[in-house]
Motif scaffolding. Sequence first.
Motif, PDB file in Angstrom:
ATOM      1  N   VAL A  36      17.071   6.834   7.243  1.00 20.93           N
ATOM      2  CA  VAL A  36      18.235   7.392   7.130  1.00 20.93           C
ATOM      3  C   VAL A  36      19.382   7.332   6.390  1.00 20.93           C
ATOM      4  O   VAL A  36      19.911   7.898   5.520  1.00 20.93           O
ATOM      5  N   PHE A  37      19.838   6.106   6.514  1.00 24.66           N
ATOM      6  CA  PHE A  37      20.713   5.300   5.966  1.00 24.66           C
ATOM      7  C   PHE A  37      20.691   4.926   4.442  1.00 24.66           C
ATOM      8  O   PHE A  37      21.580   5.451   3.728  1.00 24.66           O
ATOM      9  N   ARG A  38      19.595   4.967   4.432  1.00 27.99           N
ATOM     10  CA  ARG A  38      19.018   4.449   2.531  1.00 27.99           C
ATOM     11  C   ARG A  38      18.723   5.759   2.277  1.00 27.99           C
ATOM     12  O   ARG A  38      19.706   6.210   0.651  1.00 27.99           O
ATOM     13  N   VAL A  39      18.385   6.990   2.563  1.00 25.03           N
ATOM     14  CA  VAL A  39      17.918   8.181   1.256  1.00 25.03           C
ATOM     15  C   VAL A  39      19.704   8.766   1.401  1.00 25.03           C
ATOM     16  O   VAL A  39      19.500   9.787   0.281  1.00 25.03           O
ATOM     17  N   VAL A  40      20.329   9.092   2.722  1.00 24.95           N
ATOM     18  CA  VAL A  40      21.646   9.186   2.400  1.00 24.95           C
ATOM     19  C   VAL A  40      22.322   8.868   1.565  1.00 24.95           C
ATOM     20  O   VAL A  40      23.243   9.310   0.746  1.00 24.95           O
ATOM     21  N   GLU A  41      22.498   7.525   2.056  1.00 28.21           N
ATOM     22  CA  GLU A  41      23.369   6.899   0.484  1.00 28.21           C
ATOM     23  C   GLU A  41      22.487   7.472  -0.535  1.00 28.21           C
ATOM     24  O   GLU A  41      23.469   7.270  -1.583  1.00 28.21           O
ATOM     25  N   ASN A  42      21.336   7.370  -1.334  1.00 31.09           N
ATOM     26  CA  ASN A  42      21.183   7.521  -2.564  1.00 31.09           C
ATOM     27  C   ASN A  42      21.525   9.488  -3.112  1.00 31.09           C
ATOM     28  O   ASN A  42      20.450   9.658  -3.544  1.00 31.09           O
ATOM     29  N   ASN A  43      21.587  10.135  -1.613  1.00 24.21           N
ATOM     30  CA  ASN A  43      21.640  11.070  -1.632  1.00 24.21           C
ATOM     31  C   ASN A  43      20.558  12.195  -1.829  1.00 24.21           C
ATOM     32  O   ASN A  43      20.160  12.687  -3.116  1.00 24.21           O
ATOM     33  N   ILE A  44      18.901  11.583  -1.720  1.00 30.12           N
ATOM     34  CA  ILE A  44      17.428  11.710  -1.437  1.00 30.12           C
ATOM     35  C   ILE A  44      17.410  13.095   0.032  1.00 30.12           C
ATOM     36  O   ILE A  44      18.067  12.478   1.102  1.00 30.12           O
ATOM     37  N   PRO A  45      17.048  13.959  -0.249  1.00 31.71           N
ATOM     38  CA  PRO A  45      16.828  15.198   0.971  1.00 31.71           C
ATOM     39  C   PRO A  45      16.254  14.225   1.818  1.00 31.71           C
ATOM     40  O   PRO A  45      14.981  13.847   1.318  1.00 31.71           O
ATOM     41  N   LEU A  46      16.017  14.902   3.568  1.00 26.22           N
ATOM     42  CA  LEU A  46      16.016  14.259   4.726  1.00 26.22           C
ATOM     43  C   LEU A  46      15.188  15.197   5.146  1.00 26.22           C
ATOM     44  O   LEU A  46      15.802  16.190   5.733  1.00 26.22           O
ATOM     45  N   GLY A  47      14.439  15.241   5.668  1.00 26.06           N
ATOM     46  CA  GLY A  47      13.262  16.136   6.308  1.00 26.06           C
ATOM     47  C   GLY A  47      13.076  14.897   7.812  1.00 26.06           C
ATOM     48  O   GLY A  47      12.559  14.260   7.849  1.00 26.06           O
ATOM     49  N   MET A  48      13.966  15.781   8.846  1.00 21.36           N
ATOM     50  CA  MET A  48      13.262  14.866   9.922  1.00 21.36           C
ATOM     51  C   MET A  48      12.132  15.544  10.986  1.00 21.36           C
ATOM     52  O   MET A  48      12.729  16.603  11.053  1.00 21.36           O
TER      53      MET A  48
ATOM     54  N   GLY B 134       0.530  -1.160   0.362  1.00 19.01           N
ATOM     55  CA  GLY B 134       0.063  -0.066   0.015  1.00 19.01           C
ATOM     56  C   GLY B 134       0.729   1.226   0.173  1.00 19.01           C
ATOM     57  O   GLY B 134       0.536   2.368  -0.723  1.00 19.01           O
ATOM     58  N   GLU B 135       1.957   0.958   0.561  1.00 21.27           N
ATOM     59  CA  GLU B 135       3.431   2.591   1.540  1.00 21.27           C
ATOM     60  C   GLU B 135       3.388   2.165  -0.616  1.00 21.27           C
ATOM     61  O   GLU B 135       3.871   3.838  -1.155  1.00 21.27           O
ATOM     62  N   ILE B 136       3.302   1.725  -0.926  1.00 15.68           N
ATOM     63  CA  ILE B 136       4.705   1.356  -2.884  1.00 15.68           C
ATOM     64  C   ILE B 136       3.503   2.529  -3.529  1.00 15.68           C
ATOM     65  O   ILE B 136       3.796   2.950  -4.242  1.00 15.68           O
ATOM     66  N   GLU B 137       2.157   1.963  -3.715  1.00 16.41           N
ATOM     67  CA  GLU B 137       1.082   1.934  -4.862  1.00 16.41           C
ATOM     68  C   GLU B 137       1.062   3.901  -4.141  1.00 16.41           C
ATOM     69  O   GLU B 137       0.749   4.348  -4.560  1.00 16.41           O
ATOM     70  N   GLU B 138       0.993   4.234  -2.660  1.00 17.36           N
ATOM     71  CA  GLU B 138       0.907   5.696  -2.447  1.00 17.36           C
ATOM     72  C   GLU B 138       1.452   6.439  -3.406  1.00 17.36           C
ATOM     73  O   GLU B 138       1.152   7.898  -3.651  1.00 17.36           O
ATOM     74  N   PHE B 139       3.373   6.563  -3.388  1.00 13.46           N
ATOM     75  CA  PHE B 139       4.189   6.954  -3.859  1.00 13.46           C
ATOM     76  C   PHE B 139       3.667   7.369  -5.218  1.00 13.46           C
ATOM     77  O   PHE B 139       3.815   7.782  -5.964  1.00 13.46           O
ATOM     78  N   SER B 140       3.262   5.724  -5.652  1.00 11.73           N
ATOM     79  CA  SER B 140       2.915   5.709  -7.514  1.00 11.73           C
ATOM     80  C   SER B 140       1.631   6.208  -7.241  1.00 11.73           C
ATOM     81  O   SER B 140       1.804   7.478  -8.680  1.00 11.73           O
TER      82      SER B 140
ATOM     83  N   CYS C  69       7.257   6.935   5.132  1.00  6.95           N
ATOM     84  CA  CYS C  69       6.544   5.486   4.801  1.00  6.95           C
ATOM     85  C   CYS C  69       7.225   4.701   6.546  1.00  6.95           C
ATOM     86  O   CYS C  69       8.236   4.970   6.873  1.00  6.95           O
ATOM     87  N   GLU C  70       6.535   3.663   6.887  1.00  2.44           N
ATOM     88  CA  GLU C  70       7.110   2.342   7.599  1.00  2.44           C
ATOM     89  C   GLU C  70       8.087   1.291   7.059  1.00  2.44           C
ATOM     90  O   GLU C  70       8.998   1.581   7.801  1.00  2.44           O
ATOM     91  N   ASN C  71       8.207   1.771   6.154  1.00  6.62           N
ATOM     92  CA  ASN C  71       8.662  -0.248   5.458  1.00  6.62           C
ATOM     93  C   ASN C  71       9.896   0.121   4.723  1.00  6.62           C
ATOM     94  O   ASN C  71       9.449   1.084   4.029  1.00  6.62           O
ATOM     95  N   GLU C  72      10.796   0.500   5.266  1.00  2.00           N
ATOM     96  CA  GLU C  72      12.673   0.468   4.414  1.00  2.00           C
ATOM     97  C   GLU C  72      12.147   0.393   2.769  1.00  2.00           C
ATOM     98  O   GLU C  72      12.862   0.636   1.906  1.00  2.00           O
ATOM     99  N   SER C  73      12.255  -1.382   2.832  1.00  2.00           N
ATOM    100  CA  SER C  73      11.449  -1.570   1.382  1.00  2.00           C
ATOM    101  C   SER C  73      10.718  -0.883   0.947  1.00  2.00           C
ATOM    102  O   SER C  73      10.539  -0.122  -0.872  1.00  2.00           O
TER     103      SER C  73
ATOM    104  N   ALA D 299      11.282   1.176  -2.988  1.00  2.00           N
ATOM    105  CA  ALA D 299      10.973   0.968  -4.304  1.00  2.00           C
ATOM    106  C   ALA D 299      10.215   3.002  -4.567  1.00  2.00           C
ATOM    107  O   ALA D 299      11.259   2.264  -6.063  1.00  2.00           O
ATOM    108  N   ALA D 300      10.774   3.547  -3.919  1.00  3.88           N
ATOM    109  CA  ALA D 300       9.647   4.819  -4.201  1.00  3.88           C
ATOM    110  C   ALA D 300      11.322   5.549  -4.741  1.00  3.88           C
ATOM    111  O   ALA D 300      10.963   6.250  -5.916  1.00  3.88           O
ATOM    112  N   ILE D 301      12.687   4.865  -4.422  1.00  2.00           N
ATOM    113  CA  ILE D 301      13.319   6.011  -4.939  1.00  2.00           C
ATOM    114  C   ILE D 301      14.250   5.404  -5.767  1.00  2.00           C
ATOM    115  O   ILE D 301      14.071   6.099  -6.831  1.00  2.00           O
ATOM    116  N   GLU D 302      14.176   3.355  -5.951  1.00  2.00           N
ATOM    117  CA  GLU D 302      13.859   3.351  -7.994  1.00  2.00           C
ATOM    118  C   GLU D 302      12.417   3.670  -8.761  1.00  2.00           C
ATOM    119  O   GLU D 302      12.945   4.058  -9.925  1.00  2.00           O
TER     120      GLU D 302
END
Length: 249
Positions: free
Chosen positions: A202-214, A134-140, A154-158, A162-165
């Motif tokens: 946090v690891f996933r977004v930084v390693e992919n150079n995605i902006p992070l908001g806390m 459902g979370e993947i569908e929401e981004f789509s 989202c709650e799930n790292e996976s 998928a959103a980054i992909e």
Amino acid sequence: ELVLQGTFELMRESGIYFEPEERSTELFTAAGCEISPDGIVKFPTQLVRDCLDSAARSIKLWDRNGAECIELETGNTHFFAGLTCINVLDLETGKKRPSSRQDLEDIVRVADALPNISGVTLPCKIVERSDRYGEIEEFSIMCRNTTKPLEYLCENESSLEAAIEMACAIRGGADRLREKPYFIHGVTPLPLRFPKEHIHQVFRVVENNIPLGMGTVTIGGATTPITIAGSLVHAFAGDFAGLVLSQLI
């Protein structure tokens, strides 16, 4: 200044719980943090200040086509449609009900059409599909129904992976996404507590150079002190801890 001093003291003396996880533990230890066996991390004030000083002062978010951008920085105000509601008022009956895929599509399209709305932050959830799919569908759905910049949660790292992909595919590759970020990812921990899923995000977004908001989620008088100052101290402590982790990565 008193709020900031209180934040530094809370982080230094009481600490913040990070669910034990090898990568973050190694980074915190190497940076001089004290870590208890049960995962309480105590942050030296100078480390926090250094990470605050090294964090970006502005972020550009680009639209789906990579043609126009908005800049998130001090002095700029942008309105985004959001944020993760689980109920809506039915347009036919006027009564409250769980939000659906159709509601999400409709709200995103309305936001896309309004000139005073700069972007979209997941307005509502697909309640009947409250899982990683459902979370993947929401981004789509957000990608398909607006050209404006996005914020994702989202709650799930996976789901984030998928959103980054998807964002890479839309932009035409990971390098192009780094040059013109399409979305900012929001991590919203509870006060003084980081579960593994948020650490991994946090690891996933930084390693992919995605902006992070806390954005630490506080409820004064329930999960934080009832005073505004007390809630701010707890909110900043969580946000600063996430920022320290991101800067160490």
